[in-house]
Scaffold this motif. Structure first.
Motif, PDB file in Angstrom:
ATOM      1  N   ALA A 100       0.817  -1.218   0.000  1.00  0.00           N
ATOM      2  CA  ALA A 100       0.000   0.000   0.000  1.00  0.00           C
ATOM      3  C   ALA A 100       0.848   1.266   0.000  1.00  0.00           C
ATOM      4  O   ALA A 100       0.396   2.328  -0.462  1.00  0.00           O
ATOM      5  N   SER A 101       2.076   1.180   0.507  1.00  0.00           N
ATOM      6  CA  SER A 101       2.933   2.364   0.610  1.00  0.00           C
ATOM      7  C   SER A 101       3.374   2.893  -0.755  1.00  0.00           C
ATOM      8  O   SER A 101       3.749   4.066  -0.872  1.00  0.00           O
ATOM      9  N   ARG A 102       3.382   2.010  -1.759  1.00  0.00           N
ATOM     10  CA  ARG A 102       3.807   2.367  -3.114  1.00  0.00           C
ATOM     11  C   ARG A 102       5.285   2.772  -3.186  1.00  0.00           C
ATOM     12  O   ARG A 102       5.711   3.385  -4.163  1.00  0.00           O
ATOM     13  N   ARG A 103       6.067   2.427  -2.188  1.00  0.00           N
ATOM     14  CA  ARG A 103       7.485   2.794  -2.183  1.00  0.00           C
ATOM     15  C   ARG A 103       8.354   1.594  -2.543  1.00  0.00           C
ATOM     16  O   ARG A 103       8.013   0.449  -2.234  1.00  0.00           O
ATOM     17  N   PRO A 104       9.515   1.830  -3.163  1.00  0.00           N
ATOM     18  CA  PRO A 104      10.422   0.718  -3.469  1.00  0.00           C
ATOM     19  C   PRO A 104      11.025   0.138  -2.189  1.00  0.00           C
ATOM     20  O   PRO A 104      11.287   0.873  -1.232  1.00  0.00           O
ATOM     21  N   PHE A 105      11.245  -1.181  -2.176  1.00  0.00           N
ATOM     22  CA  PHE A 105      11.807  -1.817  -0.981  1.00  0.00           C
ATOM     23  C   PHE A 105      12.599  -3.062  -1.364  1.00  0.00           C
ATOM     24  O   PHE A 105      12.374  -3.686  -2.404  1.00  0.00           O
ATOM     25  N   VAL A 106      13.559  -3.388  -0.503  1.00  0.00           N
ATOM     26  CA  VAL A 106      14.287  -4.658  -0.565  1.00  0.00           C
ATOM     27  C   VAL A 106      14.003  -5.365   0.753  1.00  0.00           C
ATOM     28  O   VAL A 106      14.201  -4.796   1.824  1.00  0.00           O
ATOM     29  N   TRP A 107      13.540  -6.613   0.677  1.00  0.00           N
ATOM     30  CA  TRP A 107      13.101  -7.324   1.877  1.00  0.00           C
ATOM     31  C   TRP A 107      13.845  -8.663   1.977  1.00  0.00           C
ATOM     32  O   TRP A 107      13.718  -9.519   1.111  1.00  0.00           O
ATOM     33  N   ALA A 108      14.638  -8.819   3.041  1.00  0.00           N
ATOM     34  CA  ALA A 108      15.271 -10.110   3.340  1.00  0.00           C
ATOM     35  C   ALA A 108      14.247 -10.961   4.086  1.00  0.00           C
ATOM     36  O   ALA A 108      14.102 -10.861   5.304  1.00  0.00           O
ATOM     37  N   ILE A 109      13.533 -11.787   3.358  1.00  0.00           N
ATOM     38  CA  ILE A 109      12.381 -12.516   3.886  1.00  0.00           C
ATOM     39  C   ILE A 109      12.763 -13.990   4.101  1.00  0.00           C
ATOM     40  O   ILE A 109      12.389 -14.879   3.333  1.00  0.00           O
ATOM     41  N   LYS A 110      13.526 -14.237   5.154  1.00  0.00           N
ATOM     42  CA  LYS A 110      14.023 -15.593   5.408  1.00  0.00           C
ATOM     43  C   LYS A 110      12.896 -16.577   5.698  1.00  0.00           C
ATOM     44  O   LYS A 110      13.059 -17.792   5.504  1.00  0.00           O
ATOM     45  N   GLU A 111      11.749 -16.082   6.162  1.00  0.00           N
ATOM     46  CA  GLU A 111      10.614 -16.970   6.438  1.00  0.00           C
ATOM     47  C   GLU A 111      10.140 -17.699   5.180  1.00  0.00           C
ATOM     48  O   GLU A 111       9.505 -18.758   5.262  1.00  0.00           O
ATOM     49  N   ALA A 112      10.457 -17.139   4.000  1.00  0.00           N
ATOM     50  CA  ALA A 112      10.044 -17.770   2.734  1.00  0.00           C
ATOM     51  C   ALA A 112      10.737 -19.107   2.516  1.00  0.00           C
ATOM     52  O   ALA A 112      10.314 -19.903   1.677  1.00  0.00           O
ATOM     53  N   ARG A 113      11.784 -19.387   3.282  1.00  0.00           N
ATOM     54  CA  ARG A 113      12.511 -20.645   3.124  1.00  0.00           C
ATOM     55  C   ARG A 113      12.027 -21.728   4.082  1.00  0.00           C
ATOM     56  O   ARG A 113      12.278 -22.913   3.857  1.00  0.00           O
ATOM     57  N   SER A 114      11.354 -21.320   5.173  1.00  0.00           N
ATOM     58  CA  SER A 114      11.074 -22.307   6.215  1.00  0.00           C
ATOM     59  C   SER A 114       9.620 -22.378   6.666  1.00  0.00           C
ATOM     60  O   SER A 114       9.218 -23.356   7.297  1.00  0.00           O
ATOM     61  N   ASP A 115       8.830 -21.353   6.379  1.00  0.00           N
ATOM     62  CA  ASP A 115       7.452 -21.289   6.869  1.00  0.00           C
ATOM     63  C   ASP A 115       6.487 -21.643   5.734  1.00  0.00           C
ATOM     64  O   ASP A 115       6.350 -20.894   4.758  1.00  0.00           O
ATOM     65  N   ALA A 116       5.802 -22.766   5.871  1.00  0.00           N
ATOM     66  CA  ALA A 116       4.903 -23.238   4.815  1.00  0.00           C
ATOM     67  C   ALA A 116       3.760 -22.257   4.566  1.00  0.00           C
ATOM     68  O   ALA A 116       3.321 -22.075   3.421  1.00  0.00           O
ATOM     69  N   ASP A 117       3.276 -21.599   5.641  1.00  0.00           N
ATOM     70  CA  ASP A 117       2.186 -20.630   5.480  1.00  0.00           C
ATOM     71  C   ASP A 117       2.647 -19.427   4.659  1.00  0.00           C
ATOM     72  O   ASP A 117       1.900 -18.894   3.828  1.00  0.00           O
ATOM     73  N   VAL A 118       3.873 -18.983   4.908  1.00  0.00           N
ATOM     74  CA  VAL A 118       4.424 -17.852   4.149  1.00  0.00           C
ATOM     75  C   VAL A 118       4.633 -18.255   2.695  1.00  0.00           C
ATOM     76  O   VAL A 118       4.342 -17.483   1.766  1.00  0.00           O
ATOM     77  N   GLN A 119       5.124 -19.449   2.481  1.00  0.00           N
ATOM     78  CA  GLN A 119       5.337 -19.931   1.113  1.00  0.00           C
ATOM     79  C   GLN A 119       4.014 -19.993   0.345  1.00  0.00           C
ATOM     80  O   GLN A 119       3.939 -19.588  -0.821  1.00  0.00           O
ATOM     81  N   ALA A 120       2.957 -20.483   1.022  1.00  0.00           N
ATOM     82  CA  ALA A 120       1.645 -20.564   0.372  1.00  0.00           C
ATOM     83  C   ALA A 120       1.109 -19.183   0.046  1.00  0.00           C
ATOM     84  O   ALA A 120       0.545 -18.945  -1.035  1.00  0.00           O
ATOM     85  N   TRP A 121       1.315 -18.250   0.971  1.00  0.00           N
ATOM     86  CA  TRP A 121       0.850 -16.874   0.742  1.00  0.00           C
ATOM     87  C   TRP A 121       1.613 -16.229  -0.421  1.00  0.00           C
ATOM     88  O   TRP A 121       1.020 -15.562  -1.280  1.00  0.00           O
ATOM     89  N   LEU A 122       2.919 -16.424  -0.478  1.00  0.00           N
ATOM     90  CA  LEU A 122       3.709 -15.859  -1.573  1.00  0.00           C
ATOM     91  C   LEU A 122       3.241 -16.388  -2.925  1.00  0.00           C
ATOM     92  O   LEU A 122       3.253 -15.667  -3.924  1.00  0.00           O
ATOM     93  N   ALA A 123       2.811 -17.629  -2.932  1.00  0.00           N
ATOM     94  CA  ALA A 123       2.339 -18.232  -4.187  1.00  0.00           C
ATOM     95  C   ALA A 123       1.072 -17.570  -4.712  1.00  0.00           C
ATOM     96  O   ALA A 123       0.712 -17.748  -5.883  1.00  0.00           O
ATOM     97  N   GLU A 124       0.427 -16.785  -3.857  1.00  0.00           N
ATOM     98  CA  GLU A 124      -0.813 -16.116  -4.267  1.00  0.00           C
ATOM     99  C   GLU A 124      -0.561 -14.853  -5.087  1.00  0.00           C
ATOM    100  O   GLU A 124      -1.510 -14.226  -5.558  1.00  0.00           O
TER     101      GLU A 124
END
Length: 483
Positions: A304-328
């Motif tokens: 919603a912020s519409r600003r550029p960002f770089v995000w180190a999202i380590k949860e994407a490697r280990s959290d199945a719920d986060v992985q499923a959400w990213l797939a959306e």
């Protein structure tokens, strides 16, 4: 100073090994020989920085000793705190305490006794070894002096024992600035059930050390350093920020602490295409993990912020719920202005880039100092322990931070909160406050640049931290001569 041999023994955790390796480089630059003693996994993680130092002619080396984790049921190779889940946390520290035997074997193998052993404050088991061998011992503290003094005062004034529960509010007594919080946000490293013996060992080892080192500098924490030194009655040196010592080698910079999980050149190219001070960098360090529902709220606010960002999202490697959400489709929706790094990111490479204008951080002390050194204002999102003190220092004392709205550690939230403290709307608002152009942001950025200049000056010849390190080396040389 040539001829002095320093043995450095960090706690096997990222936030502790990184400043210890920095200290090794600083000591070697003064002509000392320095050996960092750690386990095989952690030696491999830090080989790039040590290799760079050796190529620059510095006498720094890594020495490997065994980690006794498997004896206590830890998986083979789980040698760093970020590799252990909450269930095995106690066993991990029990294994750390058992590192005294392999360290003893290593010290006995040396052709001559080291002139000094610098031990992490969380490695008090080194005290007995140093006493047996007559080795001068210094203790390195890796959190802020603000946190050290606050928790010391709360303990000595008996505040922890008087409060009824975790969230009862109190003011830190006999403190240089007004600091209000609760036990949940002013908790020491080992103030947990079943870790009381660790805390006693830490206090006893600190009380008998030949001196204390703190990774900070006097321009931001001088009064806290002096009060802590007086309270402990030990000679104390502020020798940081160690991260301001600089890494000229691009590979070493990208691999500081660990090998990055992304090509640093690709990150730099992505940042090169963005305007100055326009990008928000988001990282929660090596240990802190957001609950999936909180992470999704954070993502909604960033989108919603519409600003550029770089995000180190380590949860994407280990959290199945986060992985499923990213797939959306989140990543696809923000592809024009958002870069996701799934794992360890090259923090120094990113924060030192001109395009970065804000840092959403968990407020670990290393990350806090990196923000300070690079003059990048912070959006604070503390998770536990000393991180809430770092937030207070950034926001209330230095005026270079904006609060996200986190009030307590996630473990202190009621179950019905489901790990969520900050909604997407609140994230959007906090990002705007940090990144929007206007008088407040201009003043904050100017203040951040001013403090960054002081941080770098402190580490240069004639600076306060340079002088403290010089005095510490003289102190060690005198102790070694006497012994």
């Amino acid at each position: 100073m040539s001829g002095l041999h320093f043995l450095l023994v960090p706690l096997v955790a990222q936030g502790h090994i990184i400043p210890m390796v920095d200290l090794a480089r600083l000591l070697a630059a003064r002509g000392a020989r320095v050996t960092v003693v750690t386990t095989p996994v952690n030696a491999a993680r830090n080989s790039a920085v040590v290799g760079s130092a050796r190529r620059a002619g510095l006498d720094v080396e890594l020495a490997e000793i065994a980690f006794p984790g498997p004896e206590l049921g830890l998986p083979e190779g789980a040698e760093n705190l970020d590799m252990v889940d909450e269930e095995h946390d106690l066993a991990f520290f029990q294994a750390v305490w058992k590192m005294d035997a392999p360290l003893e074997e290593y010290v006995r193998s040396l052709p001559r006794r080291p002139d000094c052993l610098v031990a992490d404050a969380c490695n008090p088991w080194t005290a007995a070894l140093c006493a047996r061998h007559g080795i001068p011992r210094l203790v390195l503290h890796c959190p802020s002096a603000y946190f050290l003094l606050a928790t010391h005062n709360l303990s000595t004034h008996g505040v922890y024992g008087r409060v009824a529960d975790e969230l009862e509010t109190f003011e830190v007594p006999d403190f240089p600035v007004r600091a209000v919080g609760n036990k949940a946000t002013f908790r020491g490293f080992f103030q947990w059930p079943h870790k009381e013996s660790f805390q006693r060992d830490v206090a006893e080892a600190e009380a008998t050390a030949d001196g204390l080192l703190i990774n900070t500098f006097r321009d931001i924490e001088g009064v806290f350093v002096d009060r802590y030194a007086a309270a402990l009655g030990r000679k104390t040196w502020a020798i940081g920020p160690t991260c301001a010592s600089g890494l000229d080698d691009a590979d070493a910079k990208a691999g500081r602490g660990n090998r990055a999980d992304v090509d640093a050149d690709l990150v730099v190219s992505w940042l090169d295409a963005r305007p100055p001070s326009s990008v928000l960098y988001i990282s929660f360090g090596s240990i802190a993990h957001l609950a999936a529902k909180e992470l999704i709220q954070l993502a909604g606010g960033l989108e919603a912020s519409r600003r550029p960002f770089v995000w180190a999202i380590k949860e994407a490697r280990s959290d199945a719920d986060v992985q499923a959400w990213l797939a959306e489709g989140f990543e696809n929706r923000v592809k024009d202005r958002g870069l996701l790094i799934r794992g360890w990111a090259p923090l120094v490479t990113i924060l030192s880039h001109a395009a970065v204008g804000g840092f959403l951080t968990h407020c670990g002390w290393n990350a806090t100092l990196e923000a300070i050194v690079h003059g990048v204002p912070a959006l604070t999102w503390p998770n536990f322990s000393d991180q809430f003190s770092s937030e207070r220092l950034l926001v209330d004392v230095l005026n270079i931070g904006v609060r996200s709205g986190v009030k307590v550690p996630a473990m202190s939230l009621p179950e019905e909160a489901e790990g969520v403290q900050v909604t997407s709307a609140e994230v959007e608002k906090a990002v705007a406050e940090l990144m929007d152009e206007g008088p407040a942001r201009t003043a904050r950025r100017a203040r951040a640049r001013e403090i960054a200049a002081k941080a770098k000056a402190a580490m240069e010849e004639g600076g306060s931290s340079y002088a403290d390190l010089t005095d510490m080396i003289h102190h060690v040389a005198e102790l070694s001569r006497k012994n």
